[in-house]
Design a protein around this motif. Structure first.
Motif, mmCIF file in Angstrom:
data_model
loop_
_atom_site.group_PDB
_atom_site.id
_atom_site.type_symbol
_atom_site.label_atom_id
_atom_site.label_comp_id
_atom_site.label_asym_id
_atom_site.label_seq_id
_atom_site.Cartn_x
_atom_site.Cartn_y
_atom_site.Cartn_z
ATOM 1 N N VAL A 1 0.910 -4.525 -0.963
ATOM 2 C CA VAL A 1 1.864 -3.642 -1.447
ATOM 3 C C VAL A 1 2.570 -4.242 -2.748
ATOM 4 O O VAL A 1 1.983 -5.444 -3.010
ATOM 5 C CB VAL A 1 3.015 -4.417 -0.299
ATOM 6 C CG1 VAL A 1 4.409 -3.955 -0.979
ATOM 7 C CG2 VAL A 1 3.680 -3.195 0.953
ATOM 8 N N ARG B 1 -1.796 -3.512 4.979
ATOM 9 C CA ARG B 1 -1.541 -2.965 3.469
ATOM 10 C C ARG B 1 -1.181 -3.235 3.174
ATOM 11 O O ARG B 1 -0.231 -4.616 2.434
ATOM 12 C CB ARG B 1 -0.620 -2.129 3.837
ATOM 13 C CG ARG B 1 -0.999 -0.723 5.106
ATOM 14 C CD ARG B 1 -2.052 0.684 5.018
ATOM 15 N NE ARG B 1 -2.078 0.891 3.340
ATOM 16 C CZ ARG B 1 -0.131 2.216 3.507
ATOM 17 N NH1 ARG B 1 -1.473 2.965 4.669
ATOM 18 N NH2 ARG B 1 -0.155 3.090 2.055
ATOM 19 N N ASP C 1 6.074 5.609 -2.643
ATOM 20 C CA ASP C 1 4.897 5.843 -2.139
ATOM 21 C C ASP C 1 4.675 6.991 -3.020
ATOM 22 O O ASP C 1 5.039 7.217 -3.650
ATOM 23 C CB ASP C 1 5.240 6.113 -0.436
ATOM 24 C CG ASP C 1 5.784 6.982 -0.048
ATOM 25 O OD1 ASP C 1 5.292 8.012 -0.405
ATOM 26 O OD2 ASP C 1 6.922 6.967 0.611
ATOM 27 N N GLN C 2 3.296 7.217 -3.042
ATOM 28 C CA GLN C 2 1.904 8.195 -3.754
ATOM 29 C C GLN C 2 2.288 9.419 -2.107
ATOM 30 O O GLN C 2 0.727 10.027 -2.285
ATOM 31 C CB GLN C 2 1.751 7.385 -4.591
ATOM 32 C CG GLN C 2 1.822 6.971 -5.098
ATOM 33 C CD GLN C 2 0.764 6.584 -6.477
ATOM 34 O OE1 GLN C 2 -0.042 6.665 -6.582
ATOM 35 N NE2 GLN C 2 0.588 5.265 -6.327
ATOM 36 N N GLY C 3 3.311 9.827 -1.303
ATOM 37 C CA GLY C 3 2.456 10.715 -0.358
ATOM 38 C C GLY C 3 2.688 11.353 -0.378
ATOM 39 O O GLY C 3 3.285 12.039 -1.496
ATOM 40 N N SER D 1 1.828 7.452 3.816
ATOM 41 C CA SER D 1 0.756 7.771 1.957
ATOM 42 C C SER D 1 0.510 6.458 2.616
ATOM 43 O O SER D 1 -0.054 5.814 3.206
ATOM 44 C CB SER D 1 1.980 6.640 1.438
ATOM 45 O OG SER D 1 0.842 6.690 0.433
ATOM 46 N N GLU E 1 -1.459 2.645 -2.365
ATOM 47 C CA GLU E 1 -0.866 1.358 -2.951
ATOM 48 C C GLU E 1 0.905 1.592 -2.099
ATOM 49 O O GLU E 1 1.347 2.639 -2.663
ATOM 50 C CB GLU E 1 -1.183 0.539 -3.598
ATOM 51 C CG GLU E 1 -0.658 1.251 -4.852
ATOM 52 C CD GLU E 1 -1.162 0.448 -6.244
ATOM 53 O OE1 GLU E 1 -0.279 0.899 -6.909
ATOM 54 O OE2 GLU E 1 -1.962 -0.626 -5.718
ATOM 55 N N ILE E 2 1.253 0.518 -1.980
ATOM 56 C CA ILE E 2 3.131 1.042 -1.771
ATOM 57 C C ILE E 2 3.741 0.225 -2.525
ATOM 58 O O ILE E 2 3.682 -1.088 -3.216
ATOM 59 C CB ILE E 2 3.412 0.860 -0.546
ATOM 60 C CG1 ILE E 2 3.125 2.297 1.076
ATOM 61 C CG2 ILE E 2 4.987 0.685 -0.173
ATOM 62 C CD1 ILE E 2 3.325 0.818 2.103
ATOM 63 N N ALA F 1 6.863 4.091 4.129
ATOM 64 C CA ALA F 1 5.710 4.670 3.418
ATOM 65 C C ALA F 1 4.421 4.567 3.687
ATOM 66 O O ALA F 1 3.092 5.066 4.081
ATOM 67 C CB ALA F 1 6.426 3.498 1.963
ATOM 68 N N ARG F 2 4.444 3.569 4.731
ATOM 69 C CA ARG F 2 2.326 3.268 5.617
ATOM 70 C C ARG F 2 2.231 4.299 6.142
ATOM 71 O O ARG F 2 1.480 4.775 6.313
ATOM 72 C CB ARG F 2 2.633 2.720 5.880
ATOM 73 C CG ARG F 2 1.717 1.629 6.906
ATOM 74 C CD ARG F 2 2.204 0.593 8.146
ATOM 75 N NE ARG F 2 3.063 0.849 9.169
ATOM 76 C CZ ARG F 2 2.138 1.319 10.382
ATOM 77 N NH1 ARG F 2 1.144 2.179 10.600
ATOM 78 N NH2 ARG F 2 3.369 2.190 10.783
ATOM 79 N N GLY G 1 5.414 12.525 -3.617
ATOM 80 C CA GLY G 1 5.707 10.944 -3.636
ATOM 81 C C GLY G 1 7.074 10.476 -3.467
ATOM 82 O O GLY G 1 7.759 11.681 -3.285
#
Length: 459
Positions: free
Chosen positions: A329, A327, A378-380, A361, A364-365, A357-358, A436
């Motif tokens: 970062v 992922r 994060d943008q989850g 979301s 991207e972290i 966060a992974r 997020g």
């Protein structure tokens, strides 16, 4: 001896002793002042007599001259230098004073003397010019019966005052002992009931009281609140841990039974069962490790502090995470510095937040460094505001179905909180549902800051 009786006895004895000491001081002070006043009065009388009888005429006998100056219940006489008495006059009640030995006194002398019967007299001796210019000693004796009667009355009054003071002193000591000991006894009785019943009782408090006993009762109730809360958490912990362990064990048991019945005949079923058993074993291993880390944190948090550069450390951590989970970062260094911390535990702490966060979301972290802070962004799906205060509680999950899907146990953030406390890092979470989450790690000390404005992306 009970506390109530100790307070009662000690307070009563103390008050009685204080009253006795005060009465004794009052009596002796009054006695001293009254007798001093009597001696002063006798001295003034003697001085007046000495002035009146100085250099008497030869035609008047000394006794006749002194008779006019004889005090009531007293005696006056003149003593020559050779110790002989040249004239004496005494009241009828003080005739026994004539028998007292005479002694010539040079100069002035004042004293209080008691006779064989215990009667007190003020004795004053003054020089006087006598017949033929000879210097003699004028001796005046005055009875102090009035003063003795006053002191006797004063002793009676003070004794009565002592007795009167003892009664309310004993009663007040009993009341005071009850006031102090009753809350303690109530607390002790409550503790006994708690021990027998296993409940979490509270002590009744009064809103009108503001003293140490009230504070003690409130502190006890606060302690019971804390114990009850910890008991509930422990109960929930055991239930959740049992549930989380029961689920993978049930899966393992089911697939193992399936393998036992038909695994040899169906290779596909064999592979599926082994894979499921392996995955559930990994889940149990992870859960067990997290539980042990939380339960034995006092033993495992062996912190080894060292100085690290925050920017280099964050880049290194991001690289390791990207290689492990594939992922991306995004590392942003706004302003870096050096901090003193435990490298391995800080890496573990960041991995917990990066892993969350992974899981929650798909975008991207970001790892951002600015001054004394590291932010994991994060943008989850975010966390509802009502759930934010509880996210660090053990086994708490915002969405249990979603957590089960992503493999969470509700222990990661609890472990992160313990790690942060061990490292002296302040944790703060800012989140908005649907937009997020930002996790902020604030270090207490930072040095050698450098200004940097760069953005690095790692694949």
């Amino acid at each position: 001896m009970k506390l109530k009786n100790k307070i009662h006895l000690g307070t009563s004895v103390l008050l009685v002793v204080i009253v006795i000491l005060m009465n004794t001081a009052v009596y002796f002070a009054a006695s001293f002042m009254l007798r001093e006043a009597d001696v002063e009065r006798a001295a003034a009388d003697a001085a007046q007599i000495a002035g009146d009888v100085s250099s008497p005429a030869e035609s008047i006998t000394s006794s006749d001259l002194l008779r006019a100056y004889a005090p009531p219940n007293g005696m006056v006489r003149v003593i020559l230098p050779d110790g002989t008495v040249d004239g004496v006059a005494a009241s009828p009640d003080a005739s026994r004073l004539r028998e007292r030995a005479a002694a010539f006194t040079k100069g002035e002398k004042r004293e209080i003397i008691r006779d064989d019967k215990g009667s007190a007299y003020a004795r004053v001796a003054l020089p006087v010019i006598w017949r033929g210019g000879e210097v003699a000693s004028l001796e005046l004796w005055e009875d102090l019966q009035a003063t003795e009667r006053i002191l006797t009355i004063l002793r009676g009054v003070l004794s009565a005052a002592l007795l009167i003071a003892v009664i309310p002193a004993v009663i007040s000591a009993r009341v005071l002992g009850a006031i102090i000991s009753n809350p303690v006894e109530q607390m002790t009785e409550t503790m006994r009931r708690i021990r027998k019943s296993g409940t979490h009782e509270r002590i009744e408090t009064s809103g009108g009281r503001h003293d140490e006993l009230q504070d003690m009762a409130l502190t006890f109730n606060d302690m019971m609140n804390l114990l009850e809360e910890n008991y509930r958490k422990q109960e929930a912990f055991v239930q959740n841990a049992s549930h989380e362990l029961k689920t993978p064990l049930t899966v393992v048991e089911s697939y193992a039974r399936l393998l036992k019945r038909r695994g040899k005949d169906y290779p596909d079923l064999f592979d599926e069962s082994v894979e499921a058993i392996y995955e559930e074993a990994l889940r149990m291993k992870e859960l067990t490790q997290q539980l042990l880390a939380l339960a034995r944190r006092d033993e495992t948090w062996n912190v080894k502090m060292e100085t690290i550069d925050m920017a280099a450390f964050v880049r290194e951590t991001a690289d390791s995470f990207q290689r492990a989970y594939k992922r991306r970062v995004d590392v942003r260094i706004k302003e870096t510095c050096s901090v003193k911390t435990d490298r391995a535990k800080l890496r573990q702490l960041l991995f917990i937040f990066l892993d969350n966060a992974r899981k929650y979301s798909e975008k991207e972290i970001c790892l951002e460094v600015e001054k004394q802070e590291i932010r994991v962004i994060d943008q989850g799906m975010g966390i509802p505001a009502s759930d934010l205060p509880k996210v660090f509680d053990r086994f708490y999950r915002v969405d249990k179905a979603r957590a089960r899907k992503t493999g969470g146990f509700g222990l990661g953030l609890s472990l992160a909180k313990e790690l942060a406390e061990a490292l002296g890092i302040i944790l703060r979470i800012e989140s908005e549902e649907g937009r997020g989450t930002i996790v902020i790690l604030t270090f207490s000390e930072c040095s050698s800051a450098e200004r940097k404005d760069e953005r690095g992306k790692e694949e």
